[in-house]
Write an enzyme that holds these catalytic residues in place. Structure first.
Site, PDB file in Angstrom:
ATOM      1  N   ASP A  40     -48.560  20.523 -46.053  1.00 19.76           N
ATOM      2  CA  ASP A  40     -47.659  21.604 -46.430  1.00 19.76           C
ATOM      3  C   ASP A  40     -46.890  21.225 -47.702  1.00 19.76           C
ATOM      4  O   ASP A  40     -46.384  20.103 -47.825  1.00 19.76           O
ATOM      5  CB  ASP A  40     -46.689  21.859 -45.273  1.00 19.76           C
ATOM      6  CG  ASP A  40     -45.699  22.960 -45.560  1.00 19.76           C
ATOM      7  OD1 ASP A  40     -46.126  24.113 -45.712  1.00 19.76           O
ATOM      8  OD2 ASP A  40     -44.484  22.658 -45.630  1.00 19.76           O
ATOM      9  N   GLU A  76     -51.707  21.928 -49.962  1.00 21.00           N
ATOM     10  CA  GLU A  76     -51.093  23.174 -50.424  1.00 21.00           C
ATOM     11  C   GLU A  76     -50.405  22.796 -51.730  1.00 21.00           C
ATOM     12  O   GLU A  76     -49.305  22.237 -51.724  1.00 21.00           O
ATOM     13  CB  GLU A  76     -50.092  23.714 -49.405  1.00 21.00           C
ATOM     14  CG  GLU A  76     -49.504  25.040 -49.818  1.00 21.00           C
ATOM     15  CD  GLU A  76     -48.429  25.534 -48.850  1.00 21.00           C
ATOM     16  OE1 GLU A  76     -48.366  26.761 -48.606  1.00 21.00           O
ATOM     17  OE2 GLU A  76     -47.652  24.710 -48.331  1.00 21.00           O
TER      18      GLU A  76
END
Length: 674
Positions: free
Chosen positions: A333, A370
């Site tokens: 993330d 990401e």
């Protein structure tokens, strides 16, 4: 015969009534040590570079008050590590934590802090965030990871609780419940699940709704989420999660974990002191010169990931999940943060990213970034990859959305995205791009074609949260409708997006529920809702069975044709209304391409986002082959997609009709003899 006795640890002194000895500095956390008889020993090791005193706090299972507090003698400290072996403990009925004292805030010795390396925690019940020692007796039965090549993956992103919370399973919303749904995944054809965060987090830390559903605020990085386990009340979540991984592997499905190492659930200086902050705030977090928390994550704090100690923590954590839980990879993330230095500066050669890429334990794990953060750093196509990292391709998502919506000037870029985005990944190959149209963050696919605007009022932030730039189109009516024309257009648009995704080079990722028409009623930031709004509605699986069949056939078709996964040795040719004559002008809304894989592996793909139909002149198929129709999203189910291998031949081998806002896919088979 002489029998050699094992050399066991033994106590050298007593503290608070317990026999103890100086412990081992490594590994960090709580580890059982070999002893004679029933005198069980546990080695406790915790790091704090700035604490002046440390106390081990022991509880009996579920007790309100400690049964003992054991100050670490100064002689039990080496460098910045406090370690002590305590004997006579029952690991199965033990909970523990630490009190750390030091030079002023955020040291608060009244707080009992969780062990950052705790492999089991009590979760968020009455006695929240207490650390425990798990059993290590799980039988993996010679578990073998599937080891699926990147380009052969079809990733399915799901939320462990939400996937089965509304399902007819024995333990809804749990790892065990997910095991019961493995046959559904197998039938659908996906071969990799990407689990949204399963590290322990606080489900109640949202001030507006009282719910943190997604889990992107980790507190126990080594601990599987207790409330996701049917056996969590018995502290058996470790075994239950391992069983889930083992069963998925038996079904040929890999397991990726969505991991959050850019921040923790402690927030900034106004947030709670649960673990890292109270042990060593200035080591674990990026701090401004005046002692406040940098907030590149958008959630209050930012982990100081490239500090050597924190880098070691991240590596230890991932090695643990890879070795002890047999997971196959990780999606990181806001991974751009992992490339920032102590003051937030962008590092040319980020030590953490390089270490992860070359770590021997993680060698076979898939690493997916990401490649952006909440402070505006966008590295899609430029993430430090070390020939190992793949990326969530946000440019693919936006291009497909804009093309399907009917925006002008997108056709040429879609062609590039469908070929694995070689403008960004030519050096790294198509396995570097993880292609997606939707994910947990944003509209579901059904909502993408049903709403022009986000509708997040239920989040309690006056609809200010969530992205406003969604490239969505409601097909003529905002939200739910019974207008047949609008519904028909929406159904085509959903199939269009899915067929483009599954016909593109790279690694496709599908959001769980999109194949069944799941809706969040326009909420594109549903992180704070744990209920029917975010759960997989299994009634839709029956109501939208034709869509599920379409997706299953599209996945099977991709699997049957390597040319859609590994490139086209015979070449790629572009076409338009006329064969061999693509139209790259800004006003064009038609794209056609032939993937020639050599032999009989030849696929023709055409997408028309114009509101009028077109007649397409077809390129001649390779010698001795004929065009057969696999899919036409403009046709009514079940004729929208055929079973791979049973596609009917085209009556006219020279041309084909493509309807308005439709996608069609043709494939070659041997020409039928007349």
């Amino acid at each position: 015969m002489t029998v050699l006795e094992p050399i066991d640890a033994y106590p050298t002194q007593r503290i608070a009534g317990f026999p103890v000895r100086a412990g081992r500095s490594l590994p960090f956390g709580a580890t059982r040590v070999p002893t004679n008889g029933n005198n069980t020993g546990i080695n406790f090791s915790v790091f704090s570079n700035h604490a002046t005193a440390m106390t081990l706090v022991l509880y009996k299972d579920g007790a309100d008050e400690p049964m003992a507090e054991l100050p670490f003698p100064e002689s039990f400290k080496i460098g910045g590590v406090w370690s002590m072996t305590v004997f006579g403990l029952d690991p199965e009925s033990l909970e523990y934590g630490y009190r750390a004292d030091g030079p002023g805030p955020p040291f608060h010795p009244a707080n009992v802090l969780a062990d950052p390396y705790a492999r089991l925690t009590t979760g968020c019940g009455e006695h929240r965030h207490r650390s425990r020692v798990p059993l290590d007796d799980f039988d993996w039965e010679d578990d073998r990871p599937p080891r699926i090549r990147h380009e052969d993956l079809v990733i399915y992103e799901l939320h462990v609780r939400g996937f089965t919370a509304g399902a007819d399973v024995s333990a809804p919303g749990t790892y065990a419940g997910l095991v019961e749904k493995i046959p559904y995944l197998v039938e659908l054809g996906v071969n990799c699940v990407e689990l949204m965060p399963v590290f322990e987090f606080d489900e109640t830390d949202n001030i507006n709704t009282g719910q943190n559903y997604w889990g992107y605020s980790p507190l126990g990085f080594f601990s599987p989420k207790a409330s996701y386990a049917a056996t969590g009340r018995h502290h058996m979540q470790v075994d239950e999660f391992k069983h889930l991984v083992k069963e998925l592997h038996k079904a040929g499905i890999e397991v990726l974990l969505d991991v959050v190492f850019n921040h923790t659930g402690e927030g900034d200086e106004r947030g709670p002191s649960i673990s890292f902050k109270g042990l060593d705030n200035s080591t674990y977090y990026m701090l401004t010169p005046d002692g406040h928390h940098y907030n590149f994550s958008g959630t209050g704090n930012t982990l100081n990931c490239n500090h050597p100690v924190v880098r070691g923590f991240v590596l230890d954590c991932l090695r643990y999940w890879a070795s002890e839980f047999h997971v196959d990879g990780f999606r990181f993330d806001l991974a751009a943060i992992l490339g920032r230095g102590r003051g937030g500066e962008l590092l040319h050669n980020p030590p953490l990213l390089e270490s992860l890429a070359y770590d021997p334990v993680l060698r076979d794990c898939k690493l997916i970034a990401e490649a952006w953060d909440a402070a505006g750093l966008y590295q899609v196509g430029a993430f430090p990859d070390y020939c190992r990292w793949s990326e969530w391709n946000g440019r693919y998502r936006d291009t497909v959305r804009r093309f399907v919506k009917g925006d002008l000037g997108v056709t040429g870029e879609l062609a590039t995205r469908m070929l694995g985005s070689p403008d960004m990944y030519a050096r790294r190959g198509t396995s570097a791009t993880v292609n997606f149209v939707t994910c947990h963050d944003g509209f579901t696919l059904r909502d993408l074609v049903s709403y022009d605007h986000k509708h997040n009022e239920a989040n309690g932030e006056h609809n200010r949260d969530g992205d406003s730039d969604n490239h969505s189109w409601n097909c003529g009516h905002e939200g739910e409708t019974d207008d047949p024309a609008v519904l028909a257009t929406r159904a085509r648009q959903v199939r269009n997006a899915l067929l483009i995704l599954l016909s593109s080079w790279g690694v496709p990722m599908i959001l769980a529920g999109d194949e069944a028409g799941r809706t969040q009623h326009g909420n594109n930031n549903a992180y704070c809702h744990d209920g029917p709004l975010t759960w997989f509605d299994w009634d839709l699986a029956a109501a939208n069975a034709p869509l599920i069949r379409f997706v299953r056939r599209a996945i099977a078709f991709r699997r049957a044709h390597p040319v859609l996964r590994r490139g086209a040795p015979g070449g790629v040719s572009w076409h338009g209304v006329h064969a061999w004559a693509p139209d790259w002008s800004p006003h064009c809304r038609l794209l056609a391409v032939m993937f020639d894989g050599g032999g009989d592996d030849c696929v023709y793909f055409a997408a028309n986002t114009h509101w009028e139909e077109h007649t397409l002149d077809l390129p001649a198929p390779p010698r001795g082959l004929a065009w057969h129709l696999f899919a036409d999203t403009g046709a009514a189910p079940p004729m929208d997609a055929h079973e791979p291998g049973a596609e009917p031949p085209l009556a006219d081998q020279g041309r084909v009709e493509i309807g308005p806002r439709s996608v069609l896919v043709l494939v070659t088979h041997e020409r039928e003899q007349s």
